[in-house]
Design a protein around this motif. Sequence first.
Motif, PDB file in Angstrom:
ATOM      1  N   LEU A  85      -5.135   0.424   6.666  1.00 18.02           N
ATOM      2  CA  LEU A  85      -5.946   0.491   5.488  1.00 18.02           C
ATOM      3  C   LEU A  85      -5.127   0.161   4.414  1.00 18.02           C
ATOM      4  O   LEU A  85      -5.711  -0.214   3.322  1.00 18.02           O
ATOM      5  CB  LEU A  85      -6.500   1.736   5.457  1.00 18.02           C
ATOM      6  N   ALA A  86      -3.843   0.775   4.368  1.00 21.32           N
ATOM      7  CA  ALA A  86      -3.041   0.523   3.001  1.00 21.32           C
ATOM      8  C   ALA A  86      -1.569  -0.034   3.264  1.00 21.32           C
ATOM      9  O   ALA A  86      -0.565   0.684   2.957  1.00 21.32           O
ATOM     10  CB  ALA A  86      -3.131   1.661   2.259  1.00 21.32           C
ATOM     11  N   PRO A  87      -1.406  -0.997   3.987  1.00 22.27           N
ATOM     12  CA  PRO A  87       0.017  -1.874   4.363  1.00 22.27           C
ATOM     13  C   PRO A  87       1.017  -1.617   3.246  1.00 22.27           C
ATOM     14  O   PRO A  87       2.102  -1.428   3.219  1.00 22.27           O
ATOM     15  CB  PRO A  87      -0.304  -3.167   5.153  1.00 22.27           C
ATOM     16  N   ASP A  88       0.378  -2.256   2.139  1.00 27.38           N
ATOM     17  CA  ASP A  88       1.386  -2.508   1.060  1.00 27.38           C
ATOM     18  C   ASP A  88       1.932  -1.253   0.282  1.00 27.38           C
ATOM     19  O   ASP A  88       3.160  -0.966   0.048  1.00 27.38           O
ATOM     20  CB  ASP A  88       0.586  -3.331   0.017  1.00 27.38           C
ATOM     21  N   ALA A  89       1.063  -0.230   0.265  1.00 24.29           N
ATOM     22  CA  ALA A  89       1.202   1.001  -0.209  1.00 24.29           C
ATOM     23  C   ALA A  89       2.337   1.873   0.702  1.00 24.29           C
ATOM     24  O   ALA A  89       3.330   2.287   0.167  1.00 24.29           O
ATOM     25  CB  ALA A  89       0.071   1.932  -0.348  1.00 24.29           C
ATOM     26  N   LEU A  90       2.122   1.529   2.001  1.00 25.60           N
ATOM     27  CA  LEU A  90       3.051   2.030   2.675  1.00 25.60           C
ATOM     28  C   LEU A  90       4.485   1.387   2.965  1.00 25.60           C
ATOM     29  O   LEU A  90       5.557   1.944   2.706  1.00 25.60           O
ATOM     30  CB  LEU A  90       2.296   2.198   4.291  1.00 25.60           C
ATOM     31  N   ALA A  91       4.374   0.243   2.758  1.00 17.78           N
ATOM     32  CA  ALA A  91       5.730  -0.814   2.704  1.00 17.78           C
ATOM     33  C   ALA A  91       6.445  -0.511   1.507  1.00 17.78           C
ATOM     34  O   ALA A  91       7.605  -0.514   1.605  1.00 17.78           O
ATOM     35  CB  ALA A  91       5.280  -2.160   2.769  1.00 17.78           C
ATOM     36  N   ALA A  92       5.987   0.046   0.657  1.00 16.17           N
ATOM     37  CA  ALA A  92       6.398   0.308  -0.679  1.00 16.17           C
ATOM     38  C   ALA A  92       7.508   1.665  -0.639  1.00 16.17           C
ATOM     39  O   ALA A  92       8.278   1.839  -1.320  1.00 16.17           O
ATOM     40  CB  ALA A  92       5.486   0.357  -1.965  1.00 16.17           C
ATOM     41  N   LEU A  93       7.128   2.339   0.553  1.00 20.35           N
ATOM     42  CA  LEU A  93       7.819   3.649   0.589  1.00 20.35           C
ATOM     43  C   LEU A  93       9.282   3.648   0.673  1.00 20.35           C
ATOM     44  O   LEU A  93       9.407   2.576   1.546  1.00 20.35           O
ATOM     45  CB  LEU A  93       7.054   4.721   1.562  1.00 20.35           C
ATOM     46  N   PRO A  94      10.106   4.470   0.627  1.00 24.04           N
ATOM     47  CA  PRO A  94      11.511   4.330   0.717  1.00 24.04           C
ATOM     48  C   PRO A  94      11.823   4.205   2.327  1.00 24.04           C
ATOM     49  O   PRO A  94      11.471   5.191   3.113  1.00 24.04           O
ATOM     50  CB  PRO A  94      12.282   5.568  -0.002  1.00 24.04           C
ATOM     51  N   GLY A  95      12.760   3.335   2.793  1.00 23.60           N
ATOM     52  CA  GLY A  95      13.101   3.345   4.009  1.00 23.60           C
ATOM     53  C   GLY A  95      12.136   2.452   5.073  1.00 23.60           C
ATOM     54  O   GLY A  95      12.698   2.193   6.187  1.00 23.60           O
ATOM     55  N   VAL A  96      11.080   2.180   4.638  1.00 21.89           N
ATOM     56  CA  VAL A  96      10.132   1.305   5.367  1.00 21.89           C
ATOM     57  C   VAL A  96      10.623  -0.049   5.523  1.00 21.89           C
ATOM     58  O   VAL A  96      10.583  -0.734   4.757  1.00 21.89           O
ATOM     59  CB  VAL A  96       8.582   1.843   4.976  1.00 21.89           C
ATOM     60  N   ARG A  97      10.877  -0.494   6.819  1.00 20.82           N
ATOM     61  CA  ARG A  97      11.200  -1.799   7.065  1.00 20.82           C
ATOM     62  C   ARG A  97      10.084  -2.579   7.645  1.00 20.82           C
ATOM     63  O   ARG A  97      10.016  -3.837   7.200  1.00 20.82           O
ATOM     64  CB  ARG A  97      12.405  -2.066   8.108  1.00 20.82           C
ATOM     65  N   ALA A  98       9.249  -1.858   8.407  1.00 19.02           N
ATOM     66  CA  ALA A  98       8.024  -2.719   8.985  1.00 19.02           C
ATOM     67  C   ALA A  98       6.795  -1.777   9.000  1.00 19.02           C
ATOM     68  O   ALA A  98       6.922  -0.739   9.052  1.00 19.02           O
ATOM     69  CB  ALA A  98       8.276  -3.169  10.267  1.00 19.02           C
ATOM     70  N   VAL A  99       5.703  -2.433   8.744  1.00 22.93           N
ATOM     71  CA  VAL A  99       4.365  -1.742   8.849  1.00 22.93           C
ATOM     72  C   VAL A  99       3.580  -2.517  10.008  1.00 22.93           C
ATOM     73  O   VAL A  99       3.395  -3.918   9.713  1.00 22.93           O
ATOM     74  CB  VAL A  99       3.683  -1.793   7.478  1.00 22.93           C
ATOM     75  N   ILE A 100       3.200  -1.848  11.041  1.00 25.73           N
ATOM     76  CA  ILE A 100       2.292  -2.540  12.125  1.00 25.73           C
ATOM     77  C   ILE A 100       1.167  -2.115  12.164  1.00 25.73           C
ATOM     78  O   ILE A 100       0.998  -1.023  12.561  1.00 25.73           O
ATOM     79  CB  ILE A 100       3.416  -2.335  13.406  1.00 25.73           C
ATOM     80  N   ASP A 101       0.027  -2.871  12.142  1.00 17.43           N
ATOM     81  CA  ASP A 101      -1.419  -2.473  12.222  1.00 17.43           C
ATOM     82  C   ASP A 101      -1.653  -2.026  13.625  1.00 17.43           C
ATOM     83  O   ASP A 101      -1.115  -2.139  14.594  1.00 17.43           O
ATOM     84  CB  ASP A 101      -2.125  -3.714  11.583  1.00 17.43           C
ATOM     85  N   ASN A 102      -3.083  -1.490  13.550  1.00 15.79           N
ATOM     86  CA  ASN A 102      -3.464  -0.997  14.825  1.00 15.79           C
ATOM     87  C   ASN A 102      -3.635  -1.936  15.960  1.00 15.79           C
ATOM     88  O   ASN A 102      -3.402  -1.547  17.138  1.00 15.79           O
ATOM     89  CB  ASN A 102      -4.756   0.004  14.641  1.00 15.79           C
ATOM     90  N   GLN A 103      -3.921  -3.243  15.777  1.00 16.95           N
ATOM     91  CA  GLN A 103      -4.136  -4.169  16.541  1.00 16.95           C
ATOM     92  C   GLN A 103      -2.859  -4.527  17.203  1.00 16.95           C
ATOM     93  O   GLN A 103      -2.969  -4.943  18.497  1.00 16.95           O
ATOM     94  CB  GLN A 103      -4.626  -5.309  15.966  1.00 16.95           C
ATOM     95  N   ARG A 104      -1.640  -4.407  16.774  1.00 18.00           N
ATOM     96  CA  ARG A 104      -0.415  -4.708  17.130  1.00 18.00           C
ATOM     97  C   ARG A 104       0.329  -3.439  17.663  1.00 18.00           C
ATOM     98  O   ARG A 104       1.353  -3.765  18.192  1.00 18.00           O
ATOM     99  CB  ARG A 104       0.373  -5.608  16.328  1.00 18.00           C
ATOM    100  N   LYS A 105      -0.475  -2.400  17.511  1.00 23.95           N
ATOM    101  CA  LYS A 105       0.450  -1.222  18.019  1.00 23.95           C
ATOM    102  C   LYS A 105       0.848  -1.059  19.346  1.00 23.95           C
ATOM    103  O   LYS A 105       1.989  -0.753  19.789  1.00 23.95           O
ATOM    104  CB  LYS A 105      -0.497  -0.108  17.693  1.00 23.95           C
TER     105      LYS A 105
END
Length: 432
Positions: A85-105
């Motif tokens: 639902l909020a990939p950009d907000a999560l990607a902005a957190l420290p240490g986050v290298r990748a955000v993988i959505d539920n379809q690719r989980k």
Amino acid sequence: MKVHLQMVGCRLNQSEIDQMKRQFQSQGHEVVEDPAQADEIIVNTCAVTHEAVRSSRNLVRRLHRASSRANSAAAITATGCYAQLAPDALAALPGVRAVIDNQRKDQLVPLITGEPLAPFDAEPLERDQPAWMGRTRAFVKVQDGCDNACTFCVTTVARGPGRSRPAAEILAEVQALGALGYQEIVLTGVHLGSYGHDLGAADGLSDLVRALLAEIAIPRIRLSSLEPWDLSPEFFDLWQDSRLCPHLHLPLQSGCDATLRRMARRTTQAQFRALVEAAQARIPNVAITTDVIVGFPGETDAEFATSAAFIEALDLAKLHVFRYSVRPGTPAARMRGQVSEEVKRARSAQLIACSDAGEQRWAGRFVGATLPVLWEQVAGATTDGFVNVGYTPQYMRVMALHPRPLTNLITPARLDAYDPQKRHIQALPVID
Ligand code: SF4
């Protein structure tokens, strides 16, 4: 590679993290308990309430701080409903290298390791640690997504349409889990009751459970949350096999028909009561638990009173009470008549008190009885023995002092007294 995995949220998130752990291990990677030792950190996030979103964000920050204690911080990969639902907000957190959505989980492990997933192989796991170590109950994901549109629900938005895993794949996984020493499996999904519908099987879940009971020797099979409208009275005949745990979690969400209509729930007071009565008639000593939302938009004092009276009259084993949480992107978020937090707190307190009384009445029925208990952990030791903790098939929490640890054993236990403060039943294991 050393991998640390954590999750926030539901049993489905737990089953996905457990499956990722097994996949990393079956590729020869090491799962570590300390994030400071990890090269890779995986976080399975949740977005069901704003509290869950806050917990997911705090967990990512905490893991980044913990892994930064080491010489080089581990790379964090975030997935799950908040990631959807909020990939950009999560990607902005420290240490986050990748955000993988539920379809690719389901492809997260090969996306990180670069190695294709092999069919589930227990051998590397058996080699790493004794068969029963920490593995008494396994959550097995059989289905994902949902085709319903409950107006408060963000899960159906985050997880997409309903889709079922092939039965043969599930049977193979459960077979392997049995070989690893698991005593109980919990079938889980977003909308478990719809298992097989997308594969053209109207009674897909019944067929799957029947196949598991016929082909797998595992002592206990438990079903996680089941939407009431998916179930027919005949479904409960499956419980003639005592390995199926007599515990049904049937989310009602409200005991008032007017509120249920605004929630777009496909059930009514009459239908839900009939289902509960059918289950109680066909499954001896079945524990029925439910979810209830208080303070749904438009829920007047009168509607709440109707809901509370209906739920109290059902006399269920336990209620999980949630205060309505506005979820952006859901129809309910745009509804008039939003209820104040103060009123939600008062209604929640009333239903929690109702639940506590129901839980005590329910447990009281079994005092003096002898039931099989799956002992799951040792909570401590005294000069008189080990404090063993386990669950009955009805999912009642039991504690017992015994000269030895009983973890991962299923033994009869005489239930002596219910402790409402600690919410467990004191018991005496009956072992020769
Ligand atoms: S059945 Fe309703 S509450 Fe459950 S996941 Fe589907 S939309 Fe959400």
